[in-house]
Design a protein around this motif. Structure first.
Motif, PDB file in Angstrom:
ATOM      1  N   GLU A  53      11.762  -0.058   3.922  1.00 47.28           N
ATOM      2  CA  GLU A  53      11.952  -1.338   4.595  1.00 47.28           C
ATOM      3  C   GLU A  53      10.729  -2.201   4.365  1.00 47.28           C
ATOM      4  OE1 GLU A  53      13.135  -0.921   8.670  1.00 47.28           O
ATOM      5  OE2 GLU A  53      14.498   0.717   8.182  1.00 47.28           O
ATOM      6  N   VAL A  54      10.934  -3.385   3.795  1.00 47.71           N
ATOM      7  CA  VAL A  54       9.840  -4.307   3.513  1.00 47.71           C
ATOM      8  C   VAL A  54       9.940  -5.459   4.513  1.00 47.71           C
ATOM      9  CG1 VAL A  54       8.793  -5.821   1.793  1.00 47.71           C
ATOM     10  CG2 VAL A  54       9.910  -3.688   1.074  1.00 47.71           C
ATOM     11  N   PRO A  55       8.930  -5.590   5.401  1.00 46.53           N
ATOM     12  CA  PRO A  55       8.961  -6.689   6.374  1.00 46.53           C
ATOM     13  C   PRO A  55       8.979  -8.055   5.686  1.00 46.53           C
ATOM     14  CG  PRO A  55       7.291  -5.063   6.967  1.00 46.53           C
ATOM     15  CD  PRO A  55       7.790  -4.714   5.588  1.00 46.53           C
ATOM     16  N   CYS A  75       0.522  -5.948   1.215  1.00 48.72           N
ATOM     17  CA  CYS A  75       0.988  -5.691   2.570  1.00 48.72           C
ATOM     18  C   CYS A  75       0.490  -4.334   3.059  1.00 48.72           C
ATOM     19  CB  CYS A  75       2.515  -5.726   2.598  1.00 48.72           C
ATOM     20  SG  CYS A  75       3.180  -5.739   4.259  1.00 48.72           S
ATOM     21  N   ASP A  76       0.022  -4.297   4.292  1.00 47.64           N
ATOM     22  CA  ASP A  76      -0.414  -3.032   4.886  1.00 47.64           C
ATOM     23  C   ASP A  76       0.754  -2.093   5.149  1.00 47.64           C
ATOM     24  OD1 ASP A  76      -3.060  -3.773   4.864  1.00 47.64           O
ATOM     25  OD2 ASP A  76      -3.005  -4.604   6.884  1.00 47.64           O
ATOM     26  N   GLU A  77       1.947  -2.664   5.322  1.00 42.92           N
ATOM     27  CA  GLU A  77       3.132  -1.821   5.465  1.00 42.92           C
ATOM     28  C   GLU A  77       3.304  -1.099   4.140  1.00 42.92           C
ATOM     29  OE1 GLU A  77       4.997  -1.517   8.202  1.00 42.92           O
ATOM     30  OE2 GLU A  77       3.744  -2.946   9.261  1.00 42.92           O
ATOM     31  N   GLU A 126       0.877  -1.168   0.000  1.00 46.65           N
ATOM     32  CA  GLU A 126       0.000   0.000   0.000  1.00 46.65           C
ATOM     33  C   GLU A 126       0.917   1.222   0.000  1.00 46.65           C
ATOM     34  OE1 GLU A 126      -3.369   0.392   0.050  1.00 46.65           O
ATOM     35  OE2 GLU A 126      -3.684  -1.761  -0.093  1.00 46.65           O
ATOM     36  N   SER A 127       0.439   2.333  -0.522  1.00 46.64           N
ATOM     37  CA  SER A 127       1.292   3.523  -0.507  1.00 46.64           C
ATOM     38  C   SER A 127       0.512   4.742  -0.055  1.00 46.64           C
ATOM     39  CB  SER A 127       1.911   3.773  -1.883  1.00 46.64           C
ATOM     40  OG  SER A 127       0.902   4.000  -2.835  1.00 46.64           O
ATOM     41  N   GLU A 128       1.242   5.669   0.520  1.00 50.58           N
ATOM     42  CA  GLU A 128       0.698   6.968   0.879  1.00 50.58           C
ATOM     43  C   GLU A 128       1.343   7.985  -0.042  1.00 50.58           C
ATOM     44  OE1 GLU A 128       1.047   8.000   4.994  1.00 50.58           O
ATOM     45  OE2 GLU A 128       0.640   5.957   5.635  1.00 50.58           O
TER      46      GLU A 128
END
Length: 119
Positions: free
Chosen positions: A78-80, A94-96, A8-10
């Motif tokens: 950073e990608v979990p 991913c919600d991150e 997802e992006s902001e």
């Protein structure tokens, strides 16, 4: 690729770029209002990567196919571990998220490619 992440992006806008040059955030607000009113999505058809020869600076930009603008990916990214996907089916989003900054207007295009340039 063996693995990939869908994030997802902001999206936001700041009034200066990395070099201190002005960014027209009023134009961004106009573009954003238009795409939100239409409820549309846009693919990114081109990616541009610029880096200093000693890697002291890396900038990555994406162009909207719908002409919504050029967006800069904010580093560090950073990608979990749990956000990585593999295979061709059942990928998860991913919600991150990644943060993108609107940098300038762009033209609508379905025929664009990216480039990489050392600075």
């Amino acid at each position: 690729p063996e693995s990939y992440a869908v994030l997802e992006s902001e999206v936001g806008c700041v009034d200066t770029d990395n070099l201190g040059q002005p960014v027209d955030c009023d134009a961004y607000e106009d573009e954003k209002e238009e795409w939100e009113d239409e409820g549309e999505t846009s693919a990114f058809g081109a990616a541009f990567n610029f880096r200093a020869p000693d890697w002291s600076m890396v900038q990555t930009y994406f162009a909207s196919n719908e002409g919504w603008g050029i967006f800069e990916l904010v580093y560090p990214l950073e990608v979990p571990d749990e956000c990585w996907n593999s295979g061709e089916e059942d990928h998860s989003v991913c919600d991150e998220g990644a943060q993108l900054l609107w940098r300038m207007p762009s033209e609508k295009s379905k025929s664009n490619d990216g480039m990489n340039c050392p600075l």
